[in-house]
Design a protein around this motif. Structure first.
Motif, PDB file in Angstrom:
ATOM      1  N   CYS A  53      -0.427  -0.903 -12.439  1.00  0.00           N
ATOM      2  CA  CYS A  53      -1.472  -0.986 -13.467  1.00  0.00           C
ATOM      3  C   CYS A  53      -2.827  -1.034 -12.776  1.00  0.00           C
ATOM      4  O   CYS A  53      -3.488  -2.071 -12.712  1.00  0.00           O
ATOM      5  N   GLY A  54      -3.238   0.106 -12.224  1.00  0.00           N
ATOM      6  CA  GLY A  54      -4.495   0.182 -11.496  1.00  0.00           C
ATOM      7  C   GLY A  54      -5.595   0.809 -12.325  1.00  0.00           C
ATOM      8  O   GLY A  54      -5.542   0.876 -13.553  1.00  0.00           O
ATOM      9  N   THR A  55      -6.600   1.340 -11.641  1.00  0.00           N
ATOM     10  CA  THR A  55      -7.796   1.876 -12.270  1.00  0.00           C
ATOM     11  C   THR A  55      -7.509   3.009 -13.239  1.00  0.00           C
ATOM     12  O   THR A  55      -8.130   3.116 -14.283  1.00  0.00           O
ATOM     13  N   GLY A  56      -6.551   3.878 -12.922  1.00  0.00           N
ATOM     14  CA  GLY A  56      -6.266   5.030 -13.766  1.00  0.00           C
ATOM     15  C   GLY A  56      -5.434   4.703 -14.990  1.00  0.00           C
ATOM     16  O   GLY A  56      -5.022   5.596 -15.724  1.00  0.00           O
TER      17      GLY A  56
ATOM     18  N   ASP B 134      -2.372  -3.203  -9.353  1.00  0.00           N
ATOM     19  CA  ASP B 134      -2.976  -2.537  -8.210  1.00  0.00           C
ATOM     20  C   ASP B 134      -2.798  -1.035  -8.394  1.00  0.00           C
ATOM     21  O   ASP B 134      -2.163  -0.594  -9.352  1.00  0.00           O
ATOM     22  N   GLU B 135      -3.321  -0.252  -7.453  1.00  0.00           N
ATOM     23  CA  GLU B 135      -3.242   1.206  -7.553  1.00  0.00           C
ATOM     24  C   GLU B 135      -1.840   1.736  -7.273  1.00  0.00           C
ATOM     25  O   GLU B 135      -1.479   2.822  -7.721  1.00  0.00           O
ATOM     26  N   THR B 136      -1.070   1.016  -6.480  1.00  0.00           N
ATOM     27  CA  THR B 136       0.261   1.476  -6.088  1.00  0.00           C
ATOM     28  C   THR B 136       1.264   0.343  -6.236  1.00  0.00           C
ATOM     29  O   THR B 136       0.886  -0.821  -6.399  1.00  0.00           O
TER      30      THR B 136
ATOM     31  N   ALA C 135       0.815  -1.205   0.000  1.00  0.00           N
ATOM     32  CA  ALA C 135       0.000   0.000   0.000  1.00  0.00           C
ATOM     33  C   ALA C 135       0.853   1.260   0.000  1.00  0.00           C
ATOM     34  O   ALA C 135       0.344   2.355   0.110  1.00  0.00           O
ATOM     35  N   SER C 136       2.139   1.129  -0.113  1.00  0.00           N
ATOM     36  CA  SER C 136       2.981   2.314  -0.177  1.00  0.00           C
ATOM     37  C   SER C 136       3.136   2.747  -1.630  1.00  0.00           C
ATOM     38  O   SER C 136       2.923   1.969  -2.546  1.00  0.00           O
TER      39      SER C 136
END
Length: 197
Positions: free
Chosen positions: A117-120, A102-104, A9-10
């Motif tokens: 390679c996340g949602t954005g 993941d987001e981060t 999560a970092s």
């Protein structure tokens, strides 16, 4: 010995070298189909999913060119990265960085550069039901993770793309990512116009 990488999560530094839409997820486990309709193309399927999502009926959709009812909507009881992590075969370019769906992502000694390679991003846009058409440069057996496979393919001369099968633990290194695919798997929040170009 190859270290395993954990999704963290970092925040890490995202690299522009890895194209998140250039991934293959084969042999995925889908929840039951919520809706199955015909769409003229993937853009229409995306619009229909967006409408269904307003009622909580589309988190992920597939567009399958081999069937008439080619647009299927799914409601997930997990995140898209959790869905992706359970797919039987994962394939993507061999790059000199870590890739997290993941987001981060986390920068570590084993992972000095990474891409999230996340949602954005186009991480929610996946080729599926693919047959690789490139030449296998090298292969390895009993490889425990796609990260180890990626590291092995990175040192195989001429290797540019890799596939890893979760069940057989087979790792194949290809000279290219050329493939023939009949299905797209797309997370509802993904910009299909940007990611399919």
């Amino acid at each position: 010995m190859f270290g395993s990488l954990l999704i963290a999560a970092s925040f890490g530094i995202a690299s522009a070298q890895f194209d998140c839409k250039n991934t293959v997820m084969n042999d995925c486990t889908f929840p039951g189909v919520d809706t199955n309709v015909h769409a003229d193309d993937i853009a229409v399927c995306a619009e229909l999913c967006d409408i269904a999502a307003l009622e909580g009926k589309c988190d992920l959709y597939t567009f399958d060119s081999n069937v008439d009812l080619n647009c299927a909507f799914y409601v997930l009881d997990e995140t898209v990265p959790e869905f992706q992590a359970k797919c039987g075969t994962i394939a993507f370019p061999v790059v000199n960085e870590c890739v997290f769906y993941d987001e981060t992502c986390e920068i570590t000694d084993d992972c000095p550069a990474c891409t999230a390679c996340g949602t954005g991003t186009c991480g929610g846009y996946m080729d599926s039901q693919c047959e690789m058409t490139g030449e296998i440069i090298d292969y390895f057996s009993l490889i425990p993770s796609y990260d180890v496979c990626k590291r092995l393919c990175a040192i195989a001369p001429g290797s540019n793309f890799m596939t890893w099968n979760r069940e057989t633990e087979k790792c194949d290194c290809y000279d290219s990512g050329e493939r023939e695919c009949s299905m797209k798997i797309v997370a509802q929040v993904t910009d299909v116009a940007e990611c399919s170009s």
